[in-house]
Scaffold this motif. Structure first.
Motif, PDB file in Angstrom:
ATOM      1  N   SER A  45      22.109 -12.244 106.251  1.00  0.00           N
ATOM      2  CA  SER A  45      20.646 -11.693 105.757  1.00  0.00           C
ATOM      3  C   SER A  45      20.181 -10.572 105.251  1.00  0.00           C
ATOM      4  N   ASN A  46      21.022 -10.190 104.661  1.00  0.00           N
ATOM      5  CA  ASN A  46      20.580  -9.461 103.138  1.00  0.00           C
ATOM      6  C   ASN A  46      20.907 -10.028 101.815  1.00  0.00           C
ATOM      7  N   ASN A  47      21.357 -11.399 102.066  1.00  0.00           N
ATOM      8  CA  ASN A  47      21.227 -11.907 100.916  1.00  0.00           C
ATOM      9  C   ASN A  47      19.380 -12.531 100.539  1.00  0.00           C
ATOM     10  N   PRO A  48      18.950 -12.146  99.647  1.00  0.00           N
ATOM     11  CA  PRO A  48      17.452 -12.074  98.572  1.00  0.00           C
ATOM     12  C   PRO A  48      16.987 -13.511  98.804  1.00  0.00           C
ATOM     13  N   GLN A  49      17.753 -14.241  98.281  1.00  0.00           N
ATOM     14  CA  GLN A  49      17.471 -15.383  98.565  1.00  0.00           C
ATOM     15  C   GLN A  49      17.019 -15.969  99.956  1.00  0.00           C
ATOM     16  N   VAL A  50      17.818 -16.126 101.403  1.00  0.00           N
ATOM     17  CA  VAL A  50      17.958 -16.072 102.244  1.00  0.00           C
ATOM     18  C   VAL A  50      16.392 -15.797 102.953  1.00  0.00           C
ATOM     19  N   ILE A  51      16.479 -13.558 102.458  1.00  0.00           N
ATOM     20  CA  ILE A  51      15.715 -13.899 103.287  1.00  0.00           C
ATOM     21  C   ILE A  51      13.985 -13.827 102.524  1.00  0.00           C
ATOM     22  N   LEU A  52      13.947 -14.540 101.237  1.00  0.00           N
ATOM     23  CA  LEU A  52      12.734 -14.898 100.680  1.00  0.00           C
ATOM     24  C   LEU A  52      12.430 -16.328 101.006  1.00  0.00           C
ATOM     25  N   GLN A  53      12.992 -17.509 101.263  1.00  0.00           N
ATOM     26  CA  GLN A  53      13.248 -18.986 102.103  1.00  0.00           C
ATOM     27  C   GLN A  53      12.466 -18.827 103.548  1.00  0.00           C
ATOM     28  N   GLN A  54      12.726 -17.020 104.285  1.00  0.00           N
ATOM     29  CA  GLN A  54      12.820 -17.858 105.204  1.00  0.00           C
ATOM     30  C   GLN A  54      11.686 -17.055 104.910  1.00  0.00           C
ATOM     31  N   LEU A  55      10.867 -15.821 104.778  1.00  0.00           N
ATOM     32  CA  LEU A  55       9.157 -15.534 104.379  1.00  0.00           C
ATOM     33  C   LEU A  55       8.762 -16.853 104.113  1.00  0.00           C
ATOM     34  N   TRP A  56       8.789 -17.688 103.209  1.00  0.00           N
ATOM     35  CA  TRP A  56       8.295 -18.732 102.924  1.00  0.00           C
ATOM     36  C   TRP A  56       8.300 -19.495 104.179  1.00  0.00           C
ATOM     37  N   SER A  57       9.014 -19.749 104.832  1.00  0.00           N
ATOM     38  CA  SER A  57       8.450 -20.930 105.703  1.00  0.00           C
ATOM     39  C   SER A  57       8.103 -20.407 106.529  1.00  0.00           C
ATOM     40  N   SER A  58       8.349 -18.792 107.140  1.00  0.00           N
ATOM     41  CA  SER A  58       7.689 -18.317 108.390  1.00  0.00           C
ATOM     42  C   SER A  58       5.922 -18.221 107.059  1.00  0.00           C
ATOM     43  N   TYR A  59       5.954 -18.133 106.499  1.00  0.00           N
ATOM     44  CA  TYR A  59       4.523 -17.872 105.547  1.00  0.00           C
ATOM     45  C   TYR A  59       3.708 -19.504 105.904  1.00  0.00           C
ATOM     46  N   GLN A  60       4.847 -20.733 106.094  1.00  0.00           N
ATOM     47  CA  GLN A  60       3.472 -22.223 105.864  1.00  0.00           C
ATOM     48  C   GLN A  60       2.781 -22.383 107.419  1.00  0.00           C
ATOM     49  N   ARG A  61       4.063 -22.347 107.944  1.00  0.00           N
ATOM     50  CA  ARG A  61       4.326 -22.459 109.552  1.00  0.00           C
ATOM     51  C   ARG A  61       3.168 -21.422 110.351  1.00  0.00           C
ATOM     52  N   ARG A  62       3.315 -20.657 109.773  1.00  0.00           N
ATOM     53  CA  ARG A  62       1.994 -19.703 110.798  1.00  0.00           C
ATOM     54  C   ARG A  62       1.143 -19.052 110.349  1.00  0.00           C
ATOM     55  N   THR A  63       0.612 -19.520 108.779  1.00  0.00           N
ATOM     56  CA  THR A  63      -0.953 -19.105 107.673  1.00  0.00           C
ATOM     57  C   THR A  63      -1.654 -19.636 108.636  1.00  0.00           C
ATOM     58  N   PRO A  64      -2.796 -19.919 109.109  1.00  0.00           N
ATOM     59  CA  PRO A  64      -3.755 -20.275 108.948  1.00  0.00           C
ATOM     60  C   PRO A  64      -4.469 -21.010 107.802  1.00  0.00           C
ATOM     61  N   GLN A  65      -4.582 -22.488 106.835  1.00  0.00           N
ATOM     62  CA  GLN A  65      -5.031 -23.059 106.542  1.00  0.00           C
ATOM     63  C   GLN A  65      -6.658 -21.934 104.636  1.00  0.00           C
ATOM     64  N   ARG A  66      -7.413 -21.243 105.545  1.00  0.00           N
ATOM     65  CA  ARG A  66      -8.386 -20.563 105.649  1.00  0.00           C
ATOM     66  C   ARG A  66      -6.865 -19.354 104.900  1.00  0.00           C
ATOM     67  N   VAL A  67      -6.562 -18.658 105.749  1.00  0.00           N
ATOM     68  CA  VAL A  67      -6.084 -17.484 104.629  1.00  0.00           C
ATOM     69  C   VAL A  67      -5.576 -17.391 103.879  1.00  0.00           C
ATOM     70  N   LYS A  68      -5.069 -19.025 103.720  1.00  0.00           N
ATOM     71  CA  LYS A  68      -3.947 -19.759 102.230  1.00  0.00           C
ATOM     72  C   LYS A  68      -4.830 -19.677 101.758  1.00  0.00           C
ATOM     73  N   LEU A  69      -6.554 -20.328 101.501  1.00  0.00           N
ATOM     74  CA  LEU A  69      -7.230 -20.394 100.430  1.00  0.00           C
ATOM     75  C   LEU A  69      -7.093 -19.136  99.671  1.00  0.00           C
ATOM     76  N   ILE A  70      -7.633 -17.746 100.677  1.00  0.00           N
ATOM     77  CA  ILE A  70      -8.598 -16.779 100.422  1.00  0.00           C
ATOM     78  C   ILE A  70      -5.868 -16.379  99.244  1.00  0.00           C
ATOM     79  N   ASP A  71      -5.621 -16.486  99.999  1.00  0.00           N
ATOM     80  CA  ASP A  71      -4.620 -16.044  98.803  1.00  0.00           C
ATOM     81  C   ASP A  71      -4.086 -16.823  97.990  1.00  0.00           C
ATOM     82  N   VAL A  72      -4.266 -17.695  97.641  1.00  0.00           N
ATOM     83  CA  VAL A  72      -4.843 -18.544  96.714  1.00  0.00           C
ATOM     84  C   VAL A  72      -5.705 -17.805  96.167  1.00  0.00           C
ATOM     85  N   PHE A  73      -6.927 -17.338  96.343  1.00  0.00           N
ATOM     86  CA  PHE A  73      -7.564 -16.996  94.941  1.00  0.00           C
ATOM     87  C   PHE A  73      -7.600 -15.466  94.676  1.00  0.00           C
ATOM     88  N   MET A  74      -6.726 -15.080  95.632  1.00  0.00           N
ATOM     89  CA  MET A  74      -5.964 -13.477  95.379  1.00  0.00           C
ATOM     90  C   MET A  74      -5.063 -13.350  94.120  1.00  0.00           C
TER      91      MET A  74
END
Length: 156
Positions: A45-74
């Motif tokens: 779990s200390n492997n950076p690639q595993v951590i980033l993959q888990q973070l990205w998949s959690s972001y894709q699953r749990r973040t609403p579309q409106r918040v993702k759009l705001i993140d793209v603008f930021m």
């Protein structure tokens, strides 16, 4: 005056500490509270690639579309700010007030967008009970108009 609590009686420490007192010295021995099976899983779990993959998949699953759009603008605002700064360093900043105006507009818009993201995120409903998403967007638009008005006037 009440007696001071010894340092080794802190309940939040994860390891056990035993103290042996003699007449002139104190010995501290720590025993680990984790097993060898958990250490092998913590190494993976200390492997950076595993951590980033888990973070990205959690972001894709749990973040609403409106918040993702705001993140793209930021993200776009960050890229624009970096490009403005690199241009200023490489080419020069002859009309310095124009550079300051553009860069401050980018940073100010980023701050306003971050505020909009915080206020409209469904996970923060408890924090902003009195602010509806429509009200937050109206505040964002009004703040953006005022920011850009000052930036345009700063250019001359």
């Amino acid at each position: 005056m009440p007696p001071k609590r010894p340092a080794n009686s802190n309940p939040s420490t994860p390891s056990k500490t035993t103290t042996t007192s003699s007449s002139s010295s104190t010995q501290h021995t720590k025993t680990p509270s984790s097993s060898s099976a958990s250490s092998s899983s913590s190494q993976s779990s200390n492997n950076p690639q595993v951590i980033l993959q888990q973070l990205w998949s959690s972001y894709q699953r749990r973040t609403p579309q409106r918040v993702k759009l705001i993140d793209v603008f930021m993200g776009f605002l960050v890229v624009v700010g970096v490009l403005q700064f690199v241009y200023c360093v490489l080419v020069g900043n002859y009309p310095f007030n124009a550079f300051l105006s553009g860069f401050s507009a980018t940073v100010g818009q980023f701050v306003l967008t971050a505020s909009l993201r915080i206020q409209t995120n469904p996970e923060n409903k408890d924090e902003f009970k009195t602010v509806s998403p429509e009200r937050a967007f109206a505040d964002f638009v009004l703040g953006s108009l005022i920011l850009h008005f000052f930036c345009v006037n700063f250019i001359n």
